[in-house]
Scaffold this active site. Structure first.
Site, mmCIF file in Angstrom:
data_model
loop_
_atom_site.group_PDB
_atom_site.id
_atom_site.type_symbol
_atom_site.label_atom_id
_atom_site.label_comp_id
_atom_site.label_asym_id
_atom_site.label_seq_id
_atom_site.Cartn_x
_atom_site.Cartn_y
_atom_site.Cartn_z
ATOM 1 N NE ARG A 1 0.279 1.369 3.357
ATOM 2 C CZ ARG A 1 1.227 2.243 3.573
ATOM 3 N NH1 ARG A 1 2.495 1.844 3.656
ATOM 4 N NH2 ARG A 1 0.976 3.524 3.701
ATOM 5 N N GLY A 2 0.283 2.408 -0.097
ATOM 6 C CA GLY A 2 1.069 3.623 -0.264
ATOM 7 C C GLY A 2 1.140 3.906 -1.761
ATOM 8 C CB ALA A 3 0.323 6.971 -3.693
ATOM 9 N NE ARG B 1 -6.086 0.821 -1.544
ATOM 10 C CZ ARG B 1 -5.515 1.361 -0.459
ATOM 11 N NH1 ARG B 1 -4.208 1.271 -0.281
ATOM 12 N NH2 ARG B 1 -6.241 2.002 0.430
ATOM 13 C CD GLN C 1 -2.891 2.581 6.883
ATOM 14 O OE1 GLN C 1 -3.420 2.975 7.906
ATOM 15 N NE2 GLN C 1 -3.563 2.423 5.758
ATOM 16 C CG ASP D 1 -3.104 7.976 -1.275
ATOM 17 O OD1 ASP D 1 -3.041 8.474 -0.145
ATOM 18 O OD2 ASP D 1 -2.737 6.820 -1.530
ATOM 19 C CG ASN E 1 -2.222 11.462 2.758
ATOM 20 O OD1 ASN E 1 -1.716 10.587 2.054
ATOM 21 N ND2 ASN E 1 -1.841 11.656 4.008
ATOM 22 C CE LYS E 2 -5.107 5.440 4.559
ATOM 23 N NZ LYS E 2 -6.150 4.584 3.918
#
Ligand code: MRU
Length: 370
Positions: free
Chosen positions: A63-65, A106, A213, A254, A264-265
């Site tokens: 995960r993570g862009a 995603r 996370q 993201d 973002n998150k």
């Protein structure tokens, strides 16, 4: 000495990197560090088929862009290596289902689309070459994207470290570190660079409900690098700011769009509003691969909603809410540009309203078309 997390987030394994032909890509594997098991277990998922890469992205093994952009490129390379085609038209048509599955895995991070478009251009530019050569080039491209990503993060680190003073405490949200990228991280890059420059820097990591996370990944990777990190529940950030214990915030993204709005998150928006209220600078680390110049404003960004289980259940181990309760699990939020001090890119630091100046020549935003 520079602090770098020495563990690989993702690896391409075979002899194809230096070999221009398809045969070398056959038998290739993508090894993905399983972030669902961190921090307690360090183990890799071995992917020999693009469908396994799709599954790793959907289930947050990776995960993570930027990291999912790299995974997508390598997934496309795995799919390409398995295709038998007489010409490039047939090859491209047979690759389409893999690209579509990766694009659908995603929706919020633009990096998957960015990687797919980059490979699309590579195929177009080399369409006169034999299919075997094109397959080899695609395999190589995933590794090139991975290595470039690390250099991009280091450049973000060099530009961003200038805004961190000796003795500062930096708040970050989610994980925009080495684990979310090819290595080094985006939001953590200025911190790592400042520490390497000899500045004393402390990090406050929001735990980042619901998937944690911050607690599981950011705290772990900073501890691996001996960077002082303190974990807080997300709802403690405001009180720490009121007490004067946070000097600046740095987060990842993201998808950032033309007007400087940042997805973002979930929880990032709240941190940004709190930072503004307390006069604390709020920086966003954004590689160009995470900037979508085709969108004009944040309201156009697709926002992923995930399963309610992530909110009602702790990793399948413990139910924490009454059975049947209604849940919203919005995975990302949009922070309006007005809350952002600067966007840190590999090309330098930009005011959010100036980020559109980095757009490729001639590219317009969705609202600007017509
Ligand atoms: O759901 P995740 O863990 O993929 O969300 C990740 C984030 O929101 C990160 O902050 C973002 O991708 C930037 S990573 C350099």
């Amino acid at each position: 000495m520079e602090n770098i997390l020495m563990i690989d987030t993702i690896k391409w394994v075979d002899g194809s990197v230096d070999a221009p032909d398809a045969e070398a890509a056959e038998g290739a594997k993508v090894m993905i560090l399983d972030q669902r098991l961190l921090p307690h277990v360090v183990s890799y998922v071995e992917c020999t088929d693009y469908r396994q890469v799709v599954d790793c992205i959907k289930t947050l093994a990776i995960r993570g862009a930027p990291a999912i952009g790299i995974a997508a490129a390598m997934g496309i390379a795995l799919a390409a290596s398995a295709i038998e085609a007489a010409d490039v038209k047939e090859f491209t048509a047979k690759l389409r289902p893999a690209i579509d599955a990766l694009l659908g895995s995603r929706p919020t991070a633009v990096n998957i689309q960015w990687a797919a478009e980059r490979i699309g251009r590579l195929i177009e530019d080399n369409k006169a070459k034999p299919i075997s050569a094109i397959k080899g080039m695609i395999a190589k491209e995933g590794v090139v994207i991975l290595n470039e990503d690390i250099e991009i993060n280091k450049a973000i680190g060099r530009f961003g470290a200038e805004f961190i003073k000796d003795g500062d405490t930096v708040l970050t949200h989610c994980n925009a570190g080495a684990l979310a990228t090819g290595g080094y991280g985006t939001a953590t890059a200025p911190i790592r660079t400042a520490v390497a420059q000899g500045k004393r820097v402390k990090v406050i990591a929001d735990e980042t409900r619901p998937v944690l996370q911050g607690a599981r990944l950011t705290a772990w990777e900073l501890m691996q690098d001996n960077i002082p990190v303190t974990l807080i529940p997300d709802n403690a950030a405001g009180e720490l700011m009121r007490r004067g214990e946070i000097d600046l915030c740095i987060v990842g993204t993201d998808r950032t769009v033309r007007n400087g709005d940042v997805a973002n998150k979930i929880g990032t928006y709240s941190v940004a509003v709190l930072a503004k209220e307390h006069g604390i600078p709020f920086y966003v680390a954004a590689p160009l691969s995470s900037i979508d110049f085709a969108l004009s404003t944040g309201s156009q960004i697709p926002i992923e909603e995930r399963s309610s289980d992530e909110v009602t259940n702790i990793f399948g181990r413990c139910e924490i809410a009454p059975k049947g309760v209604a849940v919203r699990n919005i995975a990302f939020d949009v922070t309006p540009a007005k809350y952002i001090t600067l966007i840190l890119t590999e090309k330098g630091a930009f005011k959010p309203e100036d980020i559109h100046t980095l757009a490729p020549k001639g590219q317009k935003g969705q609202k600007d078309k017509t």
